[in-house]
Enzyme design. Structure first.
Site, PDB file in Angstrom:
ATOM      1  N   HIS A   1      10.085   2.536  -3.428  1.00  0.00           N
ATOM      2  CA  HIS A   1      11.188   2.352  -4.360  1.00  0.00           C
ATOM      3  C   HIS A   1      12.556   2.560  -3.722  1.00  0.00           C
ATOM      4  CE1 HIS A   1       8.005   3.660  -7.473  1.00  0.00           C
ATOM      5  NE2 HIS A   1       7.949   2.378  -7.269  1.00  0.00           N
TER       6      HIS A   1
ATOM      7  N   ARG B   1      15.245  -1.422 -11.457  1.00  0.00           N
ATOM      8  CA  ARG B   1      14.395  -0.268 -11.768  1.00  0.00           C
ATOM      9  C   ARG B   1      15.064   1.036 -11.324  1.00  0.00           C
ATOM     10  NH1 ARG B   1       8.202  -1.530 -10.234  1.00  0.00           N
ATOM     11  NH2 ARG B   1       9.061  -1.885  -8.158  1.00  0.00           N
TER      12      ARG B   1
ATOM     13  N   HIS C   1      -4.371  -0.234  -5.474  1.00  0.00           N
ATOM     14  CA  HIS C   1      -2.954  -0.597  -5.430  1.00  0.00           C
ATOM     15  C   HIS C   1      -2.371  -0.212  -4.077  1.00  0.00           C
ATOM     16  CE1 HIS C   1       1.339   0.761  -6.326  1.00  0.00           C
ATOM     17  NE2 HIS C   1       1.373  -0.544  -6.533  1.00  0.00           N
TER      18      HIS C   1
ATOM     19  N   GLU D   1      -4.876  -5.329  -1.260  1.00  0.00           N
ATOM     20  CA  GLU D   1      -3.501  -5.746  -1.559  1.00  0.00           C
ATOM     21  C   GLU D   1      -2.589  -5.445  -0.383  1.00  0.00           C
ATOM     22  OE1 GLU D   1      -1.543  -3.643  -4.821  1.00  0.00           O
ATOM     23  OE2 GLU D   1       0.100  -5.113  -4.825  1.00  0.00           O
TER      24      GLU D   1
HETATM   25 MG   LIG Z   1       0.903  -3.563  -9.959  1.00  0.00          MG
END
Ligand SMILES: [Mg+2]
Length: 392
Positions: free
Chosen positions: A22, A48, A318, A338
């Site tokens: 982030h 965000r 994730h 992922e």
């Molecule tokens: Mg997601």
């Protein structure tokens, strides 16, 4: 050889470093008008960071054994997490044998039950747990995937998450997952734009490439159902995390509503075997997506995964880079992984935890052979400044 005991546990914060994904500058696809639960408020719609997604920051946990070997892991938890590790969890580790991971997990979980269960406490326990697996691997001179029973395949295959599935296809990934950009508060116009984006990408990538939509908890059942129906024409493979994680009933309903063949996925913000038991027993989804840095760590992911396997539900963790790669390569029920495109324009493959970690492997042509380096096979970058806000 006698197994060493744990001498000291230390917790550090570091601003940025990627552990929370982030810490992105302006203009990065990951913070460009992504649909979120806060998008119902126009002032929090564009970014965000505006509602504080980066407020916790990174937590680094180090566990040092009596022979001087150090294991470590990173997660999201920042100063709060550092406090929990130093002031509460360290007592359950120090003096214990490095191999007693099950007992240490159990004590950390039950001792924090009165204020924990999910969220930042489980992120923190996950960080400690992963540091313990890293330490055990280093002591045994084996990669974590060997400690987990060994690989069931030679290499991992990846889909890419990012704003440019068309480029991901060129880079050799098996699919591309787009962030949904418009939520229910943006009405019919937003829904139309969401479908347009998907249609444009489908045109660019052709019929055989997977396309998915990540909705980051931002929709309601009615909107998600309409989105699914409209997306069917453009062969959307799955719809991810449409609803707030506590709405198990909504997920169960949505899964019945989506067109035949389209998958419902969720679980990125779920934690522990009990949280995932709700998702599995209520028939909420076709794939669960636990984040090993958040769900309780490797010790808990093993249990979650076994439960999912018995329910015929796939486990595709994730993000989380090496922490998930070492698991995915050991389980048939996790057939692919992922990769989060951390490049601002999603146009090149860069390590997910840059700059905090060194030696982090990345897929080439969408594939990766997990390195045999002991532990998780990564190092802390000495150029990143760590702060130890508490000590015990
Ligand atoms: Mg997601």
């Amino acid at each position: 050889m006698a197994m060493p005991t744990i001498k000291q546990v230390r917790a550090f914060t570091v601003r940025g470093g990627g552990a929370d994904y982030h810490d992105q500058a302006d203009g990065h696809w990951i913070d460009d008008h992504i649909s979120t639960p806060m998008a119902r408020y126009p002032e929090y719609r564009q970014s965000r960071r505006s509602f504080g997604i980066d407020v916790l920051g990174t937590l680094v946990v180090e566990v040092e054994a009596s022979d001087g070997t150090v294991g470590f892991a990173v997660t999201t938890g920042g100063e709060i997490g550092a406090f929990i590790v130093e002031k509460h969890l360290a007592r359950f580790l120090e003096g214990q044998r490095v191999t007693d991971i099950e007992k240490m997990w159990d004590q950390m979980y039950y001792a924090t039950l009165y204020y924990g269960r999910k969220g930042v406490v489980l992120n923190t326990i996950s960080g400690v747990d992963l540091a313990l697996w890293d330490l055990l691997g280093k002591l045994r001179q084996e990669p974590v995937y060997q400690l987990l029973g060994g690989p069931v395949r030679d290499e991992l295959v990846f889909y890419a998450t990012g704003a440019r599935p068309d480029l991901a296809k060129e880079m050799g990934f098996i699919g591309g997952k787009l962030p949904l950009q418009h939520g229910p508060a943006e009405g019919e116009e937003g829904l139309r734009k969401n479908i347009e984006t998907l249609a444009t990408m489908r045109e660019r990538v052709g019929d055989d490439f997977w396309l998915m939509y990540d909705c980051w908890m931002s929709l309601d059942v009615r909107y998600a159902t309409r989105l699914a129906q409209a997306a069917q024409e453009h062969k959307l493979k799955w719809l991810e995390e449409c609803l707030p994680p506590d709405d198990y009933w909504g997920y169960a309903e949505l899964r019945k509503n989506v067109p035949r063949g389209m998958l419902v996925t969720t679980g990125e913000h779920e934690a522990t075997r009990w949280g995932f038991r709700m998702l599995l027993e209520m028939g909420c989804c076709d794939i669960i997506q636990p984040d090993v840095n958040w769900c309780g760590g490797m010790t808990e992911l093993i249990k979650i995964s076994a439960l999912a396997d018995a329910h015929n539900v796939m486990v595709v963790p994730h993000g989380s880079s090496v922490y998930s790669y070492h698991f995915v390569v050991t389980r048939h029920n996790s057939p692919f992984a992922e990769f989060l495109m951390m490049a601002p324009k999603a146009d090149e493959v860069v390590p997910m935890f840059t700059p905090l970690l060194l030696d982090e492997p990345v897929p080439e042509r969408g594939r990766l052979k997990v390195p045999e380096t002991p532990g998780f096979g990564v190092r802390l970058n000495p150029d990143c400044k760590l702060t130890r806000p508490y000590s015990h």
